[in-house]
Motif scaffolding. Structure first.
Motif, short mmCIF file in Angstrom:
data_model
loop_
_atom_site.label_atom_id
_atom_site.label_comp_id
_atom_site.label_asym_id
_atom_site.label_seq_id
_atom_site.Cartn_x
_atom_site.Cartn_y
_atom_site.Cartn_z
N GLY A 93 10.60 -14.13 -16.88
CA GLY A 93 11.64 -13.49 -16.10
C GLY A 93 13.09 -14.11 -16.10
N VAL A 94 12.99 -15.11 -17.28
CA VAL A 94 14.40 -15.75 -17.22
C VAL A 94 14.86 -15.71 -19.08
CG1 VAL A 94 14.32 -17.41 -15.69
CG2 VAL A 94 13.19 -17.91 -17.96
N SER A 95 15.82 -16.05 -19.44
CA SER A 95 16.35 -16.06 -20.69
C SER A 95 15.66 -17.17 -21.52
CB SER A 95 17.66 -16.24 -20.96
OG SER A 95 18.08 -17.43 -20.68
N ARG A 96 15.62 -16.92 -22.66
CA ARG A 96 15.19 -17.99 -23.89
C ARG A 96 15.84 -19.15 -23.79
NH1 ARG A 96 16.81 -19.88 -28.33
NH2 ARG A 96 15.62 -20.67 -29.93
N ASN A 97 17.09 -19.31 -23.48
CA ASN A 97 18.04 -20.46 -23.54
C ASN A 97 17.53 -21.21 -22.32
OD1 ASN A 97 19.38 -19.81 -25.69
ND2 ASN A 97 21.07 -18.91 -24.75
N VAL A 98 16.82 -20.46 -21.13
CA VAL A 98 16.72 -21.42 -19.94
C VAL A 98 15.40 -22.17 -20.42
CG1 VAL A 98 15.53 -21.11 -17.74
CG2 VAL A 98 17.43 -19.89 -18.38
N ILE A 99 14.45 -21.80 -21.07
CA ILE A 99 12.98 -22.39 -21.53
C ILE A 99 13.60 -23.59 -22.41
CG2 ILE A 99 10.82 -22.19 -22.69
CD1 ILE A 99 11.17 -21.04 -19.62
N VAL A 100 14.45 -23.17 -23.24
CA VAL A 100 14.70 -24.28 -24.40
C VAL A 100 15.51 -25.19 -23.58
CG1 VAL A 100 16.29 -24.76 -26.34
CG2 VAL A 100 14.94 -22.54 -26.33
N GLY A 101 16.39 -25.27 -22.76
CA GLY A 101 17.00 -26.05 -21.78
C GLY A 101 15.90 -26.88 -21.13
N ILE A 102 14.97 -26.25 -20.53
CA ILE A 102 14.01 -26.96 -19.79
C ILE A 102 13.26 -27.99 -20.80
CG2 ILE A 102 11.82 -26.95 -18.53
CD1 ILE A 102 13.21 -24.40 -17.20
N ALA A 103 12.97 -27.59 -21.82
CA ALA A 103 12.20 -28.18 -22.84
C ALA A 103 12.84 -29.37 -23.42
CB ALA A 103 11.61 -27.28 -24.06
#
Length: 147
Positions: free
Chosen positions: A31-41
């Motif tokens: 339930g977050v944006s794609r950019n959040v996942i990319v930043g975490i990665a």
């Protein structure tokens, strides 16, 4: 990790990442944006191994067609008026300069159509020397008559 009041489990996200899900697909699950996942990665690279890049989907078309030589101006537009080379241009060729070498007060008429482009560089008060100025005016008159 808590971002935008939502929790993203880094280990769960990295497990999905290793299962070859995209960042967008993982983001939808949390339930977050794609950019959040990319930043975490990006910040947790140890948990998120780099994915192999997509290979060419068309192996039979792996070689590109050779590029057209644009510097020789072989593919001109159909309506373009081509000014033929003149004897004067051939005489000026030993004195020709590249565009970056031209100084103010030198003729900027191109005297060849190949790489590198060379310009007349004769002394002048304006943009073109007297000979090339007269040729430019003649071409302008021809264009007016055709319209």
């Amino acid at each position: 990790m808590t971002i935008q009041h939502r929790t993203v489990d880094i280990e769960a996200a990295s497990k999905l990442w290793k299962e070859v899900l995209s960042a967008s697909q993982i983001a939808k699950r949390f339930g977050v944006s794609r950019n959040v996942i990319v930043g975490i990665a990006f910040r947790n690279r140890a948990f998120f191994p780099s994915k192999p890049r997509a290979c060419n989907c068309r192996p039979h078309e792996s070689k590109r067609a050779p590029r057209k030589d644009k510097t020789a101006m072989r593919d001109r537009k159909p309506g373009t008026i081509i000014i033929p080379s003149h004897k004067y241009d051939l005489e000026r060729l030993p004195f020709a300069k590249r565009l970056l070498e031209l100084r103010p007060g030198e003729c900027s008429w191109p005297i060849n159509d190949g790489s590198p482009f060379l310009f007349c560089a004769a002394k002048t008060a304006g943009k073109y020397c007297q000979h090339h100025q007269s040729r430019a005016i003649a071409v302008h008159r021809i264009m007016k008559r055709e319209k």
